[in-house]
Design a protein around this motif. Structure first.
Motif, PDB file in Angstrom:
ATOM      1  N   UNK A 276     -25.308   8.405  -8.738  1.00  0.00           N
ATOM      2  CA  UNK A 276     -26.628   8.505  -8.112  1.00  0.00           C
ATOM      3  C   UNK A 276     -26.556   9.377  -6.865  1.00  0.00           C
ATOM      4  N   UNK A 277     -25.496   9.230  -6.098  1.00  0.00           N
ATOM      5  CA  UNK A 277     -25.359  10.042  -4.879  1.00  0.00           C
ATOM      6  C   UNK A 277     -25.244  11.519  -5.217  1.00  0.00           C
ATOM      7  N   UNK A 278     -24.606  11.853  -6.339  1.00  0.00           N
ATOM      8  CA  UNK A 278     -24.562  13.265  -6.746  1.00  0.00           C
ATOM      9  C   UNK A 278     -25.955  13.768  -7.092  1.00  0.00           C
ATOM     10  N   UNK A 279     -26.745  12.932  -7.793  1.00  0.00           N
ATOM     11  CA  UNK A 279     -28.125  13.321  -8.123  1.00  0.00           C
ATOM     12  C   UNK A 279     -28.942  13.504  -6.848  1.00  0.00           C
ATOM     13  N   UNK A 280     -28.753  12.617  -5.892  1.00  0.00           N
ATOM     14  CA  UNK A 280     -29.466  12.745  -4.610  1.00  0.00           C
ATOM     15  C   UNK A 280     -29.050  14.040  -3.915  1.00  0.00           C
ATOM     16  N   UNK A 281     -27.742  14.343  -3.955  1.00  0.00           N
ATOM     17  CA  UNK A 281     -27.268  15.583  -3.342  1.00  0.00           C
ATOM     18  C   UNK A 281     -27.905  16.804  -3.972  1.00  0.00           C
ATOM     19  N   UNK A 282     -28.048  16.796  -5.312  1.00  0.00           N
ATOM     20  CA  UNK A 282     -28.704  17.916  -5.992  1.00  0.00           C
ATOM     21  C   UNK A 282     -30.163  18.016  -5.568  1.00  0.00           C
ATOM     22  N   UNK A 283     -30.823  16.870  -5.441  1.00  0.00           N
ATOM     23  CA  UNK A 283     -32.221  16.882  -5.001  1.00  0.00           C
ATOM     24  C   UNK A 283     -32.341  17.411  -3.579  1.00  0.00           C
ATOM     25  N   UNK A 284     -31.393  17.043  -2.733  1.00  0.00           N
ATOM     26  CA  UNK A 284     -31.405  17.538  -1.358  1.00  0.00           C
ATOM     27  C   UNK A 284     -31.331  19.055  -1.325  1.00  0.00           C
ATOM     28  N   UNK A 285     -30.447  19.611  -2.142  1.00  0.00           N
ATOM     29  CA  UNK A 285     -30.325  21.066  -2.195  1.00  0.00           C
ATOM     30  C   UNK A 285     -31.648  21.684  -2.626  1.00  0.00           C
ATOM     31  N   UNK A 286     -32.311  21.059  -3.632  1.00  0.00           N
ATOM     32  CA  UNK A 286     -33.583  21.596  -4.117  1.00  0.00           C
ATOM     33  C   UNK A 286     -34.651  21.546  -3.027  1.00  0.00           C
ATOM     34  N   UNK A 287     -34.694  20.441  -2.283  1.00  0.00           N
ATOM     35  CA  UNK A 287     -35.639  20.338  -1.169  1.00  0.00           C
ATOM     36  C   UNK A 287     -35.334  21.397  -0.112  1.00  0.00           C
ATOM     37  N   UNK A 288     -34.065  21.526   0.234  1.00  0.00           N
ATOM     38  CA  UNK A 288     -33.685  22.399   1.345  1.00  0.00           C
ATOM     39  C   UNK A 288     -33.845  23.871   1.001  1.00  0.00           C
ATOM     40  N   UNK A 289     -33.761  24.221  -0.266  1.00  0.00           N
ATOM     41  CA  UNK A 289     -33.960  25.618  -0.654  1.00  0.00           C
ATOM     42  C   UNK A 289     -35.369  26.099  -0.327  1.00  0.00           C
TER      43      UNK A 289
ATOM     44  N   UNK B 218     -30.876   1.776  -7.905  1.00  0.00           N
ATOM     45  CA  UNK B 218     -30.928   3.106  -8.526  1.00  0.00           C
ATOM     46  C   UNK B 218     -29.875   3.270  -9.630  1.00  0.00           C
ATOM     47  N   UNK B 219     -30.237   4.079 -10.603  1.00  0.00           N
ATOM     48  CA  UNK B 219     -29.295   4.507 -11.641  1.00  0.00           C
ATOM     49  C   UNK B 219     -29.577   5.970 -11.931  1.00  0.00           C
ATOM     50  N   UNK B 220     -28.612   6.650 -12.518  1.00  0.00           N
ATOM     51  CA  UNK B 220     -28.790   8.080 -12.780  1.00  0.00           C
ATOM     52  C   UNK B 220     -29.967   8.324 -13.719  1.00  0.00           C
ATOM     53  N   UNK B 221     -30.262   7.375 -14.606  1.00  0.00           N
ATOM     54  CA  UNK B 221     -31.344   7.566 -15.569  1.00  0.00           C
ATOM     55  C   UNK B 221     -32.712   7.376 -14.924  1.00  0.00           C
ATOM     56  N   UNK B 222     -32.848   6.392 -14.026  1.00  0.00           N
ATOM     57  CA  UNK B 222     -34.164   6.063 -13.482  1.00  0.00           C
ATOM     58  C   UNK B 222     -34.507   6.809 -12.198  1.00  0.00           C
ATOM     59  N   UNK B 223     -33.503   7.322 -11.469  1.00  0.00           N
ATOM     60  CA  UNK B 223     -33.771   7.895 -10.154  1.00  0.00           C
ATOM     61  C   UNK B 223     -34.522   9.220 -10.250  1.00  0.00           C
ATOM     62  N   UNK B 224     -34.452   9.899 -11.408  1.00  0.00           N
ATOM     63  CA  UNK B 224     -35.106  11.198 -11.545  1.00  0.00           C
ATOM     64  C   UNK B 224     -36.611  11.134 -11.398  1.00  0.00           C
ATOM     65  N   UNK B 225     -37.247  10.069 -11.935  1.00  0.00           N
ATOM     66  CA  UNK B 225     -38.710   9.935 -11.845  1.00  0.00           C
ATOM     67  C   UNK B 225     -39.139   9.822 -10.384  1.00  0.00           C
TER      68      UNK B 225
END
Length: 643
Positions: A113-126, A40-47
């Motif tokens: 990448x872990x920060x991006x995952x954390x942001x995604x987790x918040x979005x899922x959990x909301x 994973x990388x910050x650029x590719x993990x978003x897709x």
């Protein structure tokens, strides 16, 4: 926009047939994006995260948590992904064990990448169906507010079914707009709406907007959002200002005495330094002169003197600059924070008043029995605190046999009155009645009795504090806002004090016993000639005062520790309350309790780090007060006044 993307995904999910939505398992999605997951990388993990969100798989959140925690591995033989725990592999869909962790490749996302995952987790959990998960997501946003959270949070508000959580989301959304809104008008409006909220979170948001940094330049840059100009010598020392310039390489560094010495040693030639013999370098002026000669030759850095430092500093302007560049936003935040601070000051005053009122109610309960005894009989009862202790231990014993805390308190209150009433009558019959009009002997006798009662309690109950547990409905506190709060147990003690105030006033004003007590208080000789038995009244009065102390002990035991020495903590305050308020007067005791309780809280607020000093100052103030009003706030009448 991110918000538009989420809305389109949600619409697609609604229009997509259920069979199609469930067509892809979590493992299918992972295999589709195997490279993004494995490397994973910050650029590719978003897709990958977008596809995972669109799929709506129920195991997405557990997978993201495990991925962020570096628990996801890829099996080399088939490329499938699993969660690893110790030496075992677990299926991502079912959570069942699938074998040992052999021939696997660990996946270790970096911090970005872990920060991006954390942001995604918040979005899922909301948007999670489980309200606990949604609360956790909101808590995560509140702990660390970021601009990326604004749109997902706003998108989740309308769909939030829980009213309380929806309100909290709306409040957090306003804070995020104030911090990261795209338009100035929206941010200013959001900041204005926060001016009525005195919570710590709101103040933290406004202080974040108003963060400043120290800057310096020969002129203030045009367009800079300046919070204030600093004057060297007033707002900061000249040396501090010069140090900032040296660190920015805008001024020559100061040369220390050690550096001068090292430079002189390094430049010794033929027994001299720049024409000065080494033997003459035994004093500071000569060393400085030799160093300056070296500096003029360009061999060492120039020596900066005090006048030079001041001249250099004067060529620069030192100022505090807001990190927020928009002046309209910082002006609105400053105005809102000033409004909030005014409200906080008012709330602190109210909270301090409630604390003083609560403490006054405790002192009133502890002192009212002593006020009756002292006022009617003139007896200095040093064992009054031990009657409070007996009442508290009575409550403790009742709770041993009656485990229902509400029922046990209802039983303990009248039983404590009966126990301490009997103890008081016994003490009056055996000791006190033989010592009337002999105050010194009475003081010594009651002091000895107090020591004996303390030792008796230690022998029976031990030296450790015993619990007197309040009912569950008295747990917690009444919270008005982030500043004003008062525990329910303090409210209960205050209500109990009011009840006893009304009861005592009723007894003294509306009953025959009260009439006889007042008659004996004002003129015992005349009362005796009217058929009243002063000896009997003294006995009942002493028992009544002792019984009230027992009830006070139950109330105080719910709030404070129950030990054999607990009476000693209140005997001094009780006497001060009686003396300051006015001996033998219920309203005087109430006034004295209010004055001492409020004064103690004010002094503790002014000197919170030293409660012992606060009590000392309070005693000194009361001594001074007695000098000007020796009979107390409400002056006594009758025999108490004469004595």
């Amino acid at each position: 926009m991110l918000l538009l993307r989420y809305l389109l995904m949600a619409l697609a999910l609604c229009l997509m047939p259920a069979s199609q939505i469930q067509a892809q398992t979590l493992q299918d999605i992972l295999q589709t994006h195997a490279d993004e997951v494995a490397n994973p990388s910050r650029r590719s993990v978003g897709v990958f995260l977008d596809d995972l969100l669109a799929n709506g798989n129920s195991q997405a959140v557990p997978f993201l948590e495990a991925w962020r925690n570096r628990e996801i591995v890829q099996r080399d033989v088939d490329g499938l992904f699993f969660r690893q725990s110790e030496d075992l592999l677990f299926d991502l869909e079912t959570g069942s064990e699938v074998g040992s962790a052999d021939e696997i490749s660990a996946i270790r996302p970096n911090g970005g990448v872990r920060r991006v995952i954390g942001e995604a987790l918040v979005q899922f959990q909301l948007l999670d169906p489980d309200i606990t998960k949604r609360i956790e997501a909101v808590d995560a946003i509140a702990r660390a507010m970021e601009a990326t959270q604004l749109e997902p949070l706003a998108a989740s508000i309308d769909a939030e079914p829980d009213p309380a959580l929806k309100t909290r989301k709306q409040r957090l959304n306003v804070m995020l707009i104030a911090l990261y809104g795209a338009e100035t008008d929206l941010r200013v409006a959001a900041i204005g709406s926060l001016s009525e909220d005195i919570s710590i979170e709101t103040r933290a948001v406004l202080n974040t907007i108003l963060q400043t940094s120290l800057q310096f330049a020969q002129e203030v840059p045009e367009g800079a959002n300046v919070a204030g100009i600093l004057e060297p010598g007033q707002d900061l020392t000249v040396d501090e200002a010069y140090t900032y310039l040296v660190e920015a390489e805008l001024a020559d560094a100061l040369v220390t005495a050690a550096q001068i010495k090292d430079s002189l040693i390094a430049n010794i030639s033929d027994g001299q330094v720049s024409g000065t013999p080494v033997g003459e370098l035994n004093n500071e002026p000569t060393r400085i002169s030799a160093y300056q000669a070296l500096a003029s030759e360009g061999l060492v850095p120039a020596l900066v003197d005090t006048d030079s430092i001041a001249d250099v500093v004067d060529t620069f302007v030192f100022f505090l600059q807001y990190e927020e560049s928009d002046a309209a936003v910082t002006n609105a935040a400053t105005e809102a924070l000033n409004t909030i601070e005014s409200q906080v000051a008012v709330s602190q005053a109210i909270d301090l008043g409630l604390d003083g009122l609560s403490l006054a109610s405790i002192y009133f309960l502890a002192a009212i029995g002593l006020a009756i005894t002292f006022g009617v009989m003139g007896v200095i009862n040093m064992a009054h605190g031990e009657f409070i202790m007996l009442g508290a231990y009575t409550g403790y014993v009742v709770q041993i046999f009656v485990p229902n805390y509400t029922l046990s308190i209802l039983i303990a209150l009248p039983l404590a009155f009966a126990v301490t009433f009997g103890a008081g009558v016994t003490m009056e019959r055996l000791v006190i009645r033989h010592l009337y009009h002999r105050p010194l002997e009475t003081l010594l006798a009651t002091f000895g009795i107090s020591i004996a009662l303390q030792q008796l309690a230690k022998n029976i109950f031990g030296t450790q504090a015993r619990p007197l547990t309040s009912p569950a409905w008295l747990d917690g506190a009444l919270v008005i806002n982030d500043v004003i709060s008062i525990s329910y147990i303090r409210i209960a003690i205050f209500v109990l004090a009011l009840i006893f105030l009304a009861l005592i006033v009723f007894i003294l004003k509306r009953t025959r016993l009260g009439l006889e007590v007042r008659a004996v208080t004002q003129n015992s000789g005349m009362a005796a000639s009217m058929g009243i038995n002063p000896d009997r009244i003294n006995m009942l009065t002493f028992g009544l005062g002792s019984g009230i102390a027992g009830i006070a002990g139950v109330a105080i035991g719910l709030y404070a520790k129950v030990t054999s020495e607990m009476g000693s903590d209140y005997i001094v305050q009780s006497f001060m309350t009686v003396v300051v308020g006015g001996v033998g007067n219920v309203w005087g005791t109430l006034a004295g309790a209010g004055m001492i309780g409020g004064l103690q809280k004010v002094i503790e607020w002014m000197n919170p780090s030293n409660t012992l000093a606060a009590q000392t100052y309070m005693i000194l103030f009361i001594i001074l007060f007695i000098q000007f009003r020796p009979k107390g706030i409400v002056a006594p009448k009758g025999r108490a006044a004469a004595e």
